[in-house]
Enzyme design. Structure first.
Site, PDB file in Angstrom:
ATOM      1  CD  GLU A 215      -3.800  57.821  16.895  1.00 34.65           C
ATOM      2  OE1 GLU A 215      -3.644  58.424  15.735  1.00 34.65           O
ATOM      3  OE2 GLU A 215      -4.252  56.479  16.923  1.00 34.65           O
TER       4      GLU A 215
ATOM      5  CG  HIS B 182      -6.112  53.495  20.266  1.00 31.56           C
ATOM      6  ND1 HIS B 182      -7.032  53.683  19.269  1.00 31.56           N
ATOM      7  CD2 HIS B 182      -5.001  54.452  20.018  1.00 31.56           C
ATOM      8  CE1 HIS B 182      -6.443  54.658  18.376  1.00 31.56           C
ATOM      9  NE2 HIS B 182      -5.293  55.088  19.024  1.00 31.56           N
TER      10      HIS B 182
ATOM     11  CG  ASP C  49      -7.219  49.956  18.375  1.00 26.85           C
ATOM     12  OD1 ASP C  49      -7.852  51.097  18.760  1.00 26.85           O
ATOM     13  OD2 ASP C  49      -6.018  49.932  17.741  1.00 26.85           O
TER      14      ASP C  49
END
Ligand code: ACM
Ligand code: ZN
Length: 554
Positions: free
Chosen positions: A335, A271, A197
């Protein structure tokens, strides 16, 4: 002879001749077996002479038999012998039952024997879990009486997932093993391991040593809550770590023995800030970047117009595939802001070159993400693997029908997937995000991201949306819960968020809706809580020894 010595001898004699206390097994465990039929008054009584037996030719069942021996020792103190092809008073393991679900099993108890017969070795393992959970935890020096029974059992869903984020905070190998043991205890068969991440890259990739030297370390970490503790303060302490490939191999082996499959996730193209810090040439602006020190979504993502990015992904996934035998590989996809791509000449050139024109449904940049995911999918397919992605991978419309959708923003992604013949896993955040609070009064809860998901909300979730036809519903392969760790720094905290919600999850994964009953679930939790205590787990106490008519339960 001295009087005191005589007294001791007499009391030992009296104790030894006393009838041994007995405890009775209860097959109404979690998750509840499909069919429990009692078959008479002659129970099986477990004692130290009982032998656990397995077919000589099966190494897997030998290993499984050793697990049973450990489980029984744990609860009773008895060390039973484990022998191939033994007769007499036995607990017999076999995997010969004819049933089209390899996870199905039959558990038959008569006065002479307990027979666990799986349709496959996984089924035998679940039979073992049921037997283990049926035993009262504190059975030391007691006779365990198993009522005569015929149990037929199989799971509702073939996919029963639980996730763990180690990007934000990582956990020791021993804890990962404990986590796997807890999944096995609850009949969960997929462990979705979120390995990378913005805040840290957690897996050794030999070809890119800087992923572990640079991308695994952040210089400090946010203190308090991202949204409510303003202005932001940081702890000033470097935080980092990763799993070596040797550790990964050890964990994969450990997991396989417990019939759990690890689905590794490399989250791309968003990410990726940690990886960009180590390899800034893979970003649209070229950096410099910094491993994230706070939570959220970041605009710097992998450049989708640079062939080097594709080469990087291909090499990383080649090592992932070599380490993890799972048919499913998770490629992330959530995202990913498109800000950088809109301004990047290389990304725009790729859009142009690949004919990714915006249309009424999708922007050109959404198509670019879809293009990127489908290129990764192609290389994974060549290696015999299938991809799973967060529901955003449906945007752009270019991924193949074989891609599996993990619906997290709600159930809409799962519905769109199923109606378009994609398999889907249901993990809507408002029912199945275990980083949300379990109690209403957040002052009594440990630090968290917010929101409220009590055990009951997990239990009441129905994974197949009403909107789907019977045919479409077949594409829902099962539910999964996710444990994100922005605010979870220790194993004890992770256990608190996991338990007992994992028990409610296991019931929606295994049991058909018509057999679910919250009152019965609560009563069946009593022995599960004792198991958690025996395993030294820090479980949450909101439903501990209370019933469904308690005011907090509504
Ligand atoms: C997610 O929660 N960002 C998948
Ligand atoms: Zn770019």
């Amino acid at each position: 002879m001295k009087r005191s010595l005589l007294l001791i001898i007499i009391s030992v004699f009296v104790l030894a001749s006393c009838e041994k206390v007995s405890v009775t097994a209860d097959y109404h465990v979690i998750p509840l077996p499909q069919e429990i039929t009692y078959t008479g008054n002659n129970p099986f009584e477990l004692d130290g002479k009982t032998v656990i037996t397995y077919p000589r030719e099966s190494e897997v069942l030998e290993r499984t038999a050793m697990f049973l021996s450990d489980y029984i020792k744990d609860f009773t103190g008895l060390q039973l012998s484990v022998l191939p092809d033994a007769a007499g008073k036995v607990i017999k393991l076999a995997s010969e039952w004819r049933h089209d679900n390899h996870e199905a099993y039959q558990l038959t108890v008569t006065q002479d024997a307990i027979v666990i017969n799986g349709a496959g070795d996984a089924g035998t393992f679940y039979g073992l879990q049921t037997l283990r959970k049926s035993m009262p935890v504190h059975s030391e020096n007691k006779t365990v009486v198993f009522p005569a029974v015929e149990i037929m059992d199989y799971p509702r869903f073939g996919y029963r997932g639980m996730h763990l984020d180690v990007g934000r905070h990582l956990f020791p190998v021993d804890f990962i093993k404990k986590y796997i043991d807890l999944l096995a205890l609850h009949n969960v068969n997929y462990f979705h391991w979120h390995l990378t991440d913005d805040q840290g890259w957690r897996i050794e990739i030999k070809k890119y040593p800087e992923l572990t030297e640079i991308a695994s370390i952040r210089k400090e970490t946010l203190i308090g809550n991202l949204l409510t503790d303003i202005p932001h303060k940081f702890d000033g302490k470097p935080y980092g770590g990763y799993y070596t490939q040797d550790e990964i191999k050890e964990i994969v082996k450990y997991t396989q023995a417990r019939f759990v499959t690890i689905i590794p996730e490399i989250d791309m193209p968003g990410h990726m800030l940690a990886a960009l810090t180590a390899y800034p040439e893979l970003g649209c602006t070229g950096g410099p970047y910094e491993v994230a020190t706070k939570w959220g979504v970041f605009e710097d993502v992998l450049c989708a117009g640079n062939e080097k990015t594709y080469e990087f992904l291909e090499n990383v996934f080649a090592e992932i595939v070599a380490l993890f035998p799972s048919k499913y590989i998770h490629v992330g996809g959530d995202e990913c802001p498109k800000t950088r791509w809109k301004a990047c000449p290389k990304c725009q050139a790729m859009i142009h070159k690949s004919g990714l024109k915006a249309d009424s449904k999708h922007t050109a940049e959404a198509k670019l993400q879809s293009y990127m995911v489908s290129r990764v999918e192609k290389t994974l397919k060549e290696k015999g693997r299938e991809i799973i992605g967060w529901d955003e991978i449906l945007e752009g419309g270019l991924i193949s029908p074989d891609a599996i959708i993990l619906s997290w923003r709600g159930i809409e992604g799962g519905i769109a997937a199923a109606t378009n013949k994609h398999k889907a896993i249901m993990s809507p955040h408002y029912n199945l995000y275990f980083d949300y609070n379990q109690g209403k009064d957040i002052r009594k809860e440990p630090p968290s991201i917010g929101e409220y998901i009590p055990v009951r909300k997990v239990y009441d979730y129905e994974p197949v949306p009403d909107e789907l036809t019977e045919e479409e519903a077949k594409y829902i392969i099962g539910p999964q819960a996710n444990l994100w760790t922005e605010y979870i720094k220790t194993p004890a905290h992770a256990e608190y968020m996991l338990l007992p919600r994992l028990a409610a999850l296991s019931e929606i994964q295994w049991v058909f809706p018509e057999n679910k009953n919250y009152q019965s679930f609560l009563s069946r939790m009593d022995n599960m809580f004792e198991i958690y205590k025996k395993k030294e787990c820090n479980f949450a106490k909101h439903i501990y020894h209370i019933s469904a008519d308690h005011p907090d339960m509504n």
